[in-house]
Design an enzyme around this catalytic site. Structure first.
Site: not given
Length: 318
Positions: A201, A205
């Site tokens: 990600h 994140k």
């Protein structure tokens, strides 16, 4: 087997390019009208917390596109209180944590039918949910992380309507539903298999993917011995480009997951993979969930806590 029966000839008339263009324009107009009618069939105020983040901002844009009334207020623990962010033609004023209860109470007074969407940070999940429940406001929790057991208990005790899910993308939701069904109906099917999990990600994140946690829990029910600490989290853009294959333009917003299973004797392997670029899938799914929740509230449904599988099952994710 080949058929020896004579086939009827089908003649398709060739249309002039201008005629084809006109037909495309008519069809596009009809589709646009249908979409407009569908989105305008329900309208209500929606408050998106976390508009300073890219996902929250995308959700706010999707709300406007769906014809919902965007409340010009948002809470953020990372943005500068008092500043504004512009979404479509709306200036949204940012408020810090200390202002949350007073401001949200005022919003509820002005917009009694408001639905809140939360895309803040993992550390704020439980405190925000407690506030929503204290004030009795329905909400969609799209933020991952936090103490999930405490989150559900808080909502149950308050008897507030909510959609809680680590995943708002409808295709991924369908995949998760299939995993849940397989785990329930075939427990132990992968006993003894070795599992490797990689999830990539954007660097911003902070926590382990909620989707990966759900998939891992399904494999555990299927007999696989695996600890969440074994998940390989990739947040380094260089590795994402070279190892994972994330397009450079999507380094700032993507979700690439790979689940690899190997039999004890290493003669059999299975792979489950999904690669998502951008945030539009999540944003549109979140608005679908908010509309679903609004309808449940007005139908006075007995059930109060839902997830996106419930939304998908009713055909409410368009």
């Amino acid at each position: 087997m080949l058929s020896l029966l004579p086939q009827a000839a089908i003649v398709v008339p060739r249309l002039h390019p201008r005629t084809r263009g006109a037909l495309r324009a008519i069809m596009a107009e009809k589709l646009e009208t249908s979409a407009s009618v569908a989105s305008s069939s329900v309208s209500f105020p929606i408050l998106v917390n976390g508009c300073t983040g890219k996902t929250g901002s995308a959700v706010a844009e999707a709300a406007v596109s769906a014809g919902l009334q965007l409340v010009p207020i948002s809470f953020s623990s990372t943005g500068i209180p008092g500043r504004t962010v512009r979404v479509s033609s709306t200036d949204i004023r940012i408020h810090g944590p200390s202002e949350r209860e007073h401001v949200l109470s005022s919003v509820i007074d002005e917009f009694p039918n408001v639905v809140v969407v939360d895309y803040t940070v993992p550390e704020a999940v439980n405190a925000n949910a407690e506030l929503y429940c204290k004030l009795g406001v329905p909400f969609v929790m799209g933020t991952t992380g936090g103490d999930r057991q405490m989150l559900y208990k808080t909502v149950q005790d308050a008897n507030v309507y909510a959609v809680i899910s680590p995943q708002m993308g409808k295709q991924v939701v369908a995949f998760l539903a299939a995993m849940e069904i397989m785990a329930e109906q075939f427990p132990g099917a992968f006993s003894g298999y070795k599992l490797e999990v990689m999830e990539s990600h954007q660097a911003s994140k902070l926590d382990i993917s909620g989707t990966a946690k759900v998939v891992v829990s399904c494999f555990q029910k299927l007999g696989v011995s695996f600890d969440l600490k074994q998940i390989k989290q990739i947040r380094d853009p260089k590795k994402q480009l070279e190892m994972v294959g994330v397009p450079e333009e999507h380094l700032g917003g993507h979700a690439f997951h790979l689940y690899h299973l190997t039999s004890p004797d290493e003669t059999v392997s299975f792979e489950f993979q999904h690669n998502i670029c951008g945030r539009s899938m999540y944003a549109e799914g979140t608005i679908d969930a908010a509309i679903f929740l609004y309808k449940k509230i007005h139908a006075k449904a007995d059930k109060r806590i839902y997830n996106t599988i419930d939304v998908l099952r009713e055909g409410s994710m368009q």
